[in-house]
Scaffold this motif. Structure first.
Motif, PDB file in Angstrom:
ATOM      1  N   LEU A 115     -13.664  10.052 -12.062  1.00 39.62           N
ATOM      2  CA  LEU A 115     -12.799  10.721 -11.086  1.00 39.62           C
ATOM      3  C   LEU A 115     -11.359  10.713 -11.594  1.00 39.62           C
ATOM      4  N   MET A 116     -10.894   9.545 -12.033  1.00 40.39           N
ATOM      5  CA  MET A 116      -9.512   9.450 -12.517  1.00 40.39           C
ATOM      6  C   MET A 116      -9.305  10.317 -13.755  1.00 40.39           C
ATOM      7  N   HIS A 129       0.476  13.421 -17.214  1.00 36.03           N
ATOM      8  CA  HIS A 129       0.809  12.419 -18.222  1.00 36.03           C
ATOM      9  C   HIS A 129       0.309  11.035 -17.827  1.00 36.03           C
ATOM     10  N   GLY A 130       0.409  10.728 -16.547  1.00 38.56           N
ATOM     11  CA  GLY A 130       0.049   9.382 -16.121  1.00 38.56           C
ATOM     12  C   GLY A 130      -0.941   9.370 -14.970  1.00 38.56           C
ATOM     13  N   ILE A 131      -1.695   8.288 -14.904  1.00 40.99           N
ATOM     14  CA  ILE A 131      -2.620   8.047 -13.797  1.00 40.99           C
ATOM     15  C   ILE A 131      -2.183   6.742 -13.152  1.00 40.99           C
ATOM     16  N   LEU A 132      -1.779   6.809 -11.878  1.00 40.44           N
ATOM     17  CA  LEU A 132      -1.377   5.601 -11.164  1.00 40.44           C
ATOM     18  C   LEU A 132      -2.497   5.178 -10.226  1.00 40.44           C
ATOM     19  N   VAL A 133      -3.015   3.982 -10.440  1.00 44.65           N
ATOM     20  CA  VAL A 133      -3.940   3.404  -9.468  1.00 44.65           C
ATOM     21  C   VAL A 133      -3.082   2.666  -8.454  1.00 44.65           C
ATOM     22  N   ASN A 134      -3.227   3.022  -7.190  1.00 44.82           N
ATOM     23  CA  ASN A 134      -2.485   2.328  -6.145  1.00 44.82           C
ATOM     24  C   ASN A 134      -3.531   1.730  -5.202  1.00 44.82           C
ATOM     25  N   ALA A 135      -3.754   0.426  -5.380  1.00 45.28           N
ATOM     26  CA  ALA A 135      -4.818  -0.250  -4.631  1.00 45.28           C
ATOM     27  C   ALA A 135      -4.282  -0.722  -3.287  1.00 45.28           C
ATOM     28  N   ARG A 167      -1.467   5.628 -20.534  1.00 43.07           N
ATOM     29  CA  ARG A 167      -1.649   6.723 -19.569  1.00 43.07           C
ATOM     30  C   ARG A 167      -2.078   6.213 -18.203  1.00 43.07           C
ATOM     31  N   HIS A 168      -2.261   4.927 -18.056  1.00 45.09           N
ATOM     32  CA  HIS A 168      -2.924   4.365 -16.867  1.00 45.09           C
ATOM     33  C   HIS A 168      -2.163   3.127 -16.430  1.00 45.09           C
ATOM     34  N   MET A 169      -1.924   3.004 -15.148  1.00 46.69           N
ATOM     35  CA  MET A 169      -1.102   1.901 -14.655  1.00 46.69           C
ATOM     36  C   MET A 169      -1.645   1.490 -13.295  1.00 46.69           C
ATOM     37  N   ARG A 192       3.179   7.676  -2.108  1.00 45.76           N
ATOM     38  CA  ARG A 192       3.046   7.985  -3.545  1.00 45.76           C
ATOM     39  C   ARG A 192       4.137   8.928  -4.029  1.00 45.76           C
ATOM     40  N   GLN A 193       4.589   9.828  -3.158  1.00 45.44           N
ATOM     41  CA  GLN A 193       5.716  10.679  -3.553  1.00 45.44           C
ATOM     42  C   GLN A 193       6.957   9.815  -3.767  1.00 45.44           C
ATOM     43  N   ASN A 194       7.163   8.850  -2.879  1.00 54.70           N
ATOM     44  CA  ASN A 194       8.301   7.938  -3.051  1.00 54.70           C
ATOM     45  C   ASN A 194       8.196   7.153  -4.351  1.00 54.70           C
ATOM     46  N   MET A 195       6.985   6.849  -4.758  1.00 50.40           N
ATOM     47  CA  MET A 195       6.792   6.103  -6.003  1.00 50.40           C
ATOM     48  C   MET A 195       7.008   6.996  -7.228  1.00 50.40           C
ATOM     49  N   GLY A 196       7.090   8.316  -7.014  1.00 51.36           N
ATOM     50  CA  GLY A 196       7.359   9.218  -8.131  1.00 51.36           C
ATOM     51  C   GLY A 196       6.145  10.008  -8.594  1.00 51.36           C
ATOM     52  N   CYS A 197       5.056   9.940  -7.836  1.00 51.93           N
ATOM     53  CA  CYS A 197       3.869  10.703  -8.240  1.00 51.93           C
ATOM     54  C   CYS A 197       4.059  12.185  -7.927  1.00 51.93           C
ATOM     55  N   THR A 198       3.470  13.032  -8.774  1.00 55.54           N
ATOM     56  CA  THR A 198       3.529  14.482  -8.563  1.00 55.54           C
ATOM     57  C   THR A 198       2.226  15.014  -7.975  1.00 55.54           C
ATOM     58  N   HIS A 199       1.146  14.260  -8.131  1.00 53.84           N
ATOM     59  CA  HIS A 199      -0.170  14.699  -7.660  1.00 53.84           C
ATOM     60  C   HIS A 199      -0.891  13.536  -6.985  1.00 53.84           C
ATOM     61  N   HIS A 200      -1.790  13.863  -6.074  1.00 52.74           N
ATOM     62  CA  HIS A 200      -2.542  12.835  -5.341  1.00 52.74           C
ATOM     63  C   HIS A 200      -3.998  13.268  -5.231  1.00 52.74           C
ATOM     64  N   MET A 201      -4.902  12.417  -5.717  1.00 53.61           N
ATOM     65  CA  MET A 201      -6.335  12.727  -5.569  1.00 53.61           C
ATOM     66  C   MET A 201      -6.766  12.463  -4.136  1.00 53.61           C
TER      67      MET A 201
END
Lengths: 337, 337
Positions: A115-116, A129-135, A167-169, A192-201
């Motif tokens: 999925l990621m 560019h990046g994949i942020l896992v936010n648990a 690429r993964h954090m 997630r927008q506040n964290m700087g993400c541009t996309h959200h799954m």
């Protein structure tokens, strides 16, 4: 404001008002009558979020707060703690112009990894560019994986090289799930927008428990809008809407014909599919069966085993759940005021 | 205008002018001096496109043409023929709002299939609805796969269900490659935009032959622009730029650790990678080795074998190349004028 007996923040009260908790619960979670687009059955006492909302204190204090004594997270959580500014700085340092968020409350099996990997092919002119896992770290239910295994399991995905570390954090979000599906997804988008993400799954059953909502309620909100919840248009097309873009994803399964983890909108061998649902995988883990590589990466499974040994059970037992309800995994310096 | 001795179109001449073919070749293909961003070595007689351009007739007739006697493609090509209007109608019929184009001159091995499947995760709020294979049919070089195997091989990807038929469609583009890499990619973008595509995959060495250009010259044009070629900004940001969006992709390889076809920007086991380059796969096919499933889907390989039996060789031999140069795969009704 105090936490564990110590002062940690000052609230500069601007407004005090009273709410009707039952009405707030009804409007936040919806009802089949008011929100026929996505609510299937009435909420009841089995829904934890609805119960929390209805038992809220009706007196609300509003205002800006200032942290005066920052709580320190305990290991292993401390190294995954990225408040918004720190997250954005980290993205800049890594040169990530586009970042997609993956929210999780699970130890990643290969389906989550796929999925990621595949959702990240969205982006602008090139894949994200990046994949942020936010648990989501917070109140647990029995049978959930312990938070420690979740964060370290995701970390292992890049330590073992299934996704490049650059690429993964992995990061955490301290939040008790309300299981509010569509409306809760807006909060997740804001975080997630506040964290700087541009996309959200957003997958199937986002922020869901039971079968109260349409399986794709959150995706409907982000692609068409849900007028009865005040969104005649998608979340990022209404005035003052969010900038973060949804990446709406369907299902993955193992397909023996394709010989791979296949995506439901691609693979035409649905009859032969082998779904590895969370409960199936959990059953295997509970039996002590070493899962096949196609379900769990061996390195990730070892993380489960590590915490299993520590807690005496692979999943959250009563004791773990109780401890999480009683105490946050933080320490505060003593402070005189 | 005549084709095979029959009239097929009328050109309404608006302008007649003379060009300097050598200058046009220099400006179209570039030189290391003029275009240091992407041209690595000077063009020479081994470059087929440069040779064609330099030997062009210097007198150019310009104007609108009207087809009066439509040539009919021969099987199997006829069922893959979608002129722009027909392609758009087909997309509408299928309910495709977003379509990504995959240009090909190859029978698809599993790496190509993965490229299509994963690149399609771009889109807007959800992955692209459709994947259009647009196979370049025209002058061949020895060692290329025959056009018949290319189109039917791609068709087999959805017939055998590796991609759902309702998400995947095969079409052809009658074009003799000029191998003009960045500037030729603009033409490719225009063609696919006219067909109704919203996205276009660009890989490594797009429209390339030899090592004249930077491997990622086309991607540079679409993401940053190439000032020396008149593009200070990306192709779709200049005035009157294209609307079609690039999806710039890197490499796929087989990774034994991941146990799957992995993407170069994801998999961190590059040391163990098993690249299946076109020439490696071709070598295997030429030896008559039935390739492993992880390289060729067996159904797709059978398509190669089918045409191999017909043409006596798996790849284009001298006879095939000559026939393709001499004759288009079309028939025209007789017409008196």
């Amino acid at each position: 404001l105090r936490l564990k007996g110590e002062p940690f923040a000052v609230l500069d009260i601007e407004e005090i008002y009273e709410i009707n908790p039952e009405e707030v619960a009804t409007r936040t979670f919806g009802t089949p009558e008011n929100n026929p687009e996505v609510v299937k059955v009435p909420f009841d006492k089995k829904h934890p979020g609805w119960v929390i909302y209805r038992s809220m204190n009706p007196i609300i204090l509003a205002g800006k707060y200032t942290i005066i004594n920052e709580p320190k997270l305990r290991p292993p959580f401390d190294r995954f703690w990225y408040p918004p500014r720190k997250a954005r700085e980290e993205f800049d340092k890594r040169g990530w112009r586009t970042v997609i968020n993956h929210q999780t409350r699970n130890v990643p099996h290969v389906g989550h990894e796929m999925l990621m990997k595949t959702a990240a092919f969205t982006g602008d002119v090139e894949p994200c560019h990046g994949i942020l896992v936010n648990a989501i770290i917070g109140v647990k239910r029995r049978g959930d994986y312990p938070d420690e295994a979740i964060v370290e399991g995701h970390e292992m995905v890049h330590l073992a090289g299934y996704i490049k570390p650059e690429r993964h954090m992995v990061s955490i979000c301290l939040w008790d799930m309300r299981y509010g599906n569509p409306l809760e997804s807006i909060l997740h988008g804001i975080i997630r927008q506040n964290m700087g993400c541009t996309h959200h799954m957003f997958g199937r059953d986002h922020a869901a428990v039971g079968e109260y909502y349409d399986m794709y309620a959150t995706q409907i909100l982000w692609t068409k809008g849900i007028p009865s919840f005040g969104f005649p248009k998608p979340v990022n097309e209404v005035p003052y809407g969010l900038q973060i873009k949804p990446q709406n994803m369907k299902e993955f399964w193992y397909c023996p014909r394709c010989g791979e983890i296949a995506y439901s909108d691609c693979c035409n061998h649905a009859k032969e599919k082998q779904k590895f649902s969370g409960s199936f995988v959990r059953g295997m883990v509970a039996e002590g069966v070493f899962p096949p590589k196609v379900i769990f990466r061996p390195e990730v499974y070892k993380v489960i085993v590590k915490w299993w040994k520590k807690f005496g059970y692979p999943f959250c037992n009563e004791e773990y759940v109780k401890k999480k309800e009683e105490e946050l995994e933080v320490d505060l310096p003593h402070m005189e005021i």
